[in-house]
Scaffold this active site. Structure first.
Site, short mmCIF file in Angstrom:
data_model
loop_
_atom_site.label_atom_id
_atom_site.label_comp_id
_atom_site.label_asym_id
_atom_site.label_seq_id
_atom_site.Cartn_x
_atom_site.Cartn_y
_atom_site.Cartn_z
N GLU A 85 -8.81 -0.64 -2.87
CA GLU A 85 -9.13 0.79 -2.92
C GLU A 85 -10.48 1.09 -2.29
O GLU A 85 -10.64 2.12 -1.61
CB GLU A 85 -9.08 1.30 -4.36
CG GLU A 85 -7.72 1.16 -5.04
CD GLU A 85 -6.58 1.74 -4.23
OE1 GLU A 85 -6.78 2.73 -3.50
OE2 GLU A 85 -5.47 1.19 -4.31
N CYS B 135 0.85 -1.19 0.00
CA CYS B 135 0.00 0.00 0.00
C CYS B 135 0.88 1.24 0.00
O CYS B 135 1.87 1.30 0.73
CB CYS B 135 -0.91 -0.01 1.23
SG CYS B 135 -2.00 1.42 1.36
#
Length: 214
Positions: free
Chosen positions: A169, A126
């Site tokens: 997401e 991430c």
């Protein structure tokens, strides 16, 4: 939706972010904005400002580089995300992970649900947790519903790596980081990943680090 004053402040905040016309700073884990459910988008940004903001998200995603970016990752608590993956990977990786090219997409107010019982576990990272990766078991296929930046409905089934990106997401917009879903014993630095666990699948990592795969 917030009050008119809150919406105005939000729009002003986005204008400030866009003032320098450079990739936006990415918020790191520990910032409360990443742990709050983002506000549904309902016209808080005028169309021209939304277009500029989406372009900035894309530019920031490319510069990082990454394959997805959610608005909270640049400090804006709205349910907006962008995804794009040219998937420049070897054939072995493509086959193992289902990583196929994903064109640029804007997801407004997205949500997903599993499309079938199958789950797939792979290392992921991430942009808001730089330097680390961990194995996350996710739905192998998801049905994603959303709107695009022009207000057109999106209702599609994503499979393989695109499904993973969509889940990652969308989770950001719910205040969830991939680490919340990860197998703790799999956590590895980027250096360890490159040296030890760069195989297309995490089976050897599971065996040597002592965690189970679905």
């Amino acid at each position: 939706m917030g009050t008119a004053r809150e919406d105005r402040r939000l729009a002003e905040r986005v204008e400030e972010l866009l003032a320098d016309d450079v990739p936006l700073p990415i918020v790191a884990a520990g910032d409360p904005v990443l742990r709050r459910a983002a506000e549904p988008f309902d016209g808080q940004l005028e169309p021209a400002l939304l277009t500029r903001f989406v372009a900035a998200l894309r530019r920031t995603m490319h510069a990082a580089p990454g394959v997805g970016l959610a608005a909270p990752q640049v400090g804006v608590g709205l349910r907006i995300a962008v995804i794009e993956d040219p998937a420049p990977v070897p054939e072995e990786v493509r086959l193992a992970r289902g990583r196929v090219p994903q064109p640029f997409r804007v997801l407004v107010n997205p949500s997903y649900e599993g499309a079938g019982p199958a789950r797939a576990a792979f290392y992921e990272g991430c942009l808001s947790v730089p330097g680390w990766q961990a194995v996350v078991a996710r739905h192998a296929e998801v049905r994603l519903t959303a709107w695009d930046e022009a207000g057109r409905a999106v209702d599609e089934v994503f499979a393989g790596w695109p499904a993973r990106i969509a889940q990652h997401e969308t989770d950001h917009l719910d205040g969830t980081l991939y680490l919340d879903r990860a197998e703790p014993r799999s956590l590895a630095s980027n250096q360890a990943m490159a040296e030890l666990w760069a195989q297309p699948t995490p089976e050897r990592a599971a065996a040597e680090l002592g965690f189970e795969l679905p």
